[in-house]
Write a protein that holds these residues in place. Structure first.
Motif, mmCIF file in Angstrom:
data_model
loop_
_atom_site.group_PDB
_atom_site.id
_atom_site.type_symbol
_atom_site.label_atom_id
_atom_site.label_comp_id
_atom_site.label_asym_id
_atom_site.label_seq_id
_atom_site.Cartn_x
_atom_site.Cartn_y
_atom_site.Cartn_z
ATOM 1 N N TRP A 1 9.923 -6.123 -7.340
ATOM 2 C CA TRP A 1 10.005 -4.819 -8.004
ATOM 3 C C TRP A 1 8.679 -4.081 -7.937
ATOM 4 N N ALA A 2 7.580 -4.831 -7.902
ATOM 5 C CA ALA A 2 6.253 -4.214 -7.827
ATOM 6 C C ALA A 2 5.935 -3.705 -6.425
ATOM 7 N N GLY A 3 6.781 -4.048 -5.466
ATOM 8 C CA GLY A 3 6.601 -3.516 -4.117
ATOM 9 C C GLY A 3 6.070 -4.497 -3.094
ATOM 10 N N VAL A 4 5.925 -5.749 -3.454
ATOM 11 C CA VAL A 4 5.463 -6.750 -2.492
ATOM 12 C C VAL A 4 6.633 -7.078 -1.565
ATOM 13 N N VAL A 5 6.415 -7.001 -0.270
ATOM 14 C CA VAL A 5 7.491 -7.209 0.695
ATOM 15 C C VAL A 5 7.715 -8.695 0.941
ATOM 16 N N GLU A 6 8.887 -9.041 1.435
ATOM 17 C CA GLU A 6 9.252 -10.440 1.636
ATOM 18 C C GLU A 6 8.396 -11.135 2.685
ATOM 19 N N GLY A 7 7.839 -10.404 3.606
ATOM 20 C CA GLY A 7 7.016 -10.998 4.646
ATOM 21 C C GLY A 7 5.596 -11.292 4.202
ATOM 22 N N ASP A 8 5.226 -10.848 3.029
ATOM 23 C CA ASP A 8 3.869 -11.069 2.534
ATOM 24 C C ASP A 8 3.729 -12.492 2.003
ATOM 25 N N VAL A 9 2.717 -13.205 2.479
ATOM 26 C CA VAL A 9 2.521 -14.594 2.080
ATOM 27 C C VAL A 9 2.210 -14.713 0.596
ATOM 28 N N TRP A 10 1.607 -13.695 -0.008
ATOM 29 C CA TRP A 10 1.260 -13.759 -1.432
ATOM 30 C C TRP A 10 2.489 -13.814 -2.328
#
Length: 95
Positions: A49-58
């Protein structure tokens, strides 16, 4: 759909964590995995919801890491409380 992979990873790792932590006979086998899975799901969803995409390792590191950290802490606290309560009961019974 990728949230399922994070949940499976958190649950699997926390099952191993259950057996690595001391005094496992004082708690149920599902306590640690349940806390880890629920925490991972909540953190993963909030980060999405905060905008972190699924491909981001974090997204993966933080969600699974938070689940394992909270489940470790809650398991240790639960075990300590159970040990303390059992000692008080034994003292009250005169054992």
């Amino acid at each position: 759909m990728y949230i399922l992979l994070a949940l499976i990873a958190a649950c699997s790792l926390s099952v191993a964590l259950h057996f690595l932590l001391p005094q496992r006979q004082l708690r149920g086998v599902a306590v640690t995995p349940a806390v880890a899975t629920a925490t991972t799901a909540a953190v993963y969803t909030i980060m999405q919801w905060a905008g972190v995409v699924e491909g981001d390792v974090w997204l993966w590191v933080v969600s699974i890491g938070a689940g394992l950290a909270l489940s470790t802490a809650s398991t240790l606290v639960l075990t300590a409380q159970r040990t303390r309560r059992d000692a008080l009961e034994k003292q009250a019974l005169g054992i």
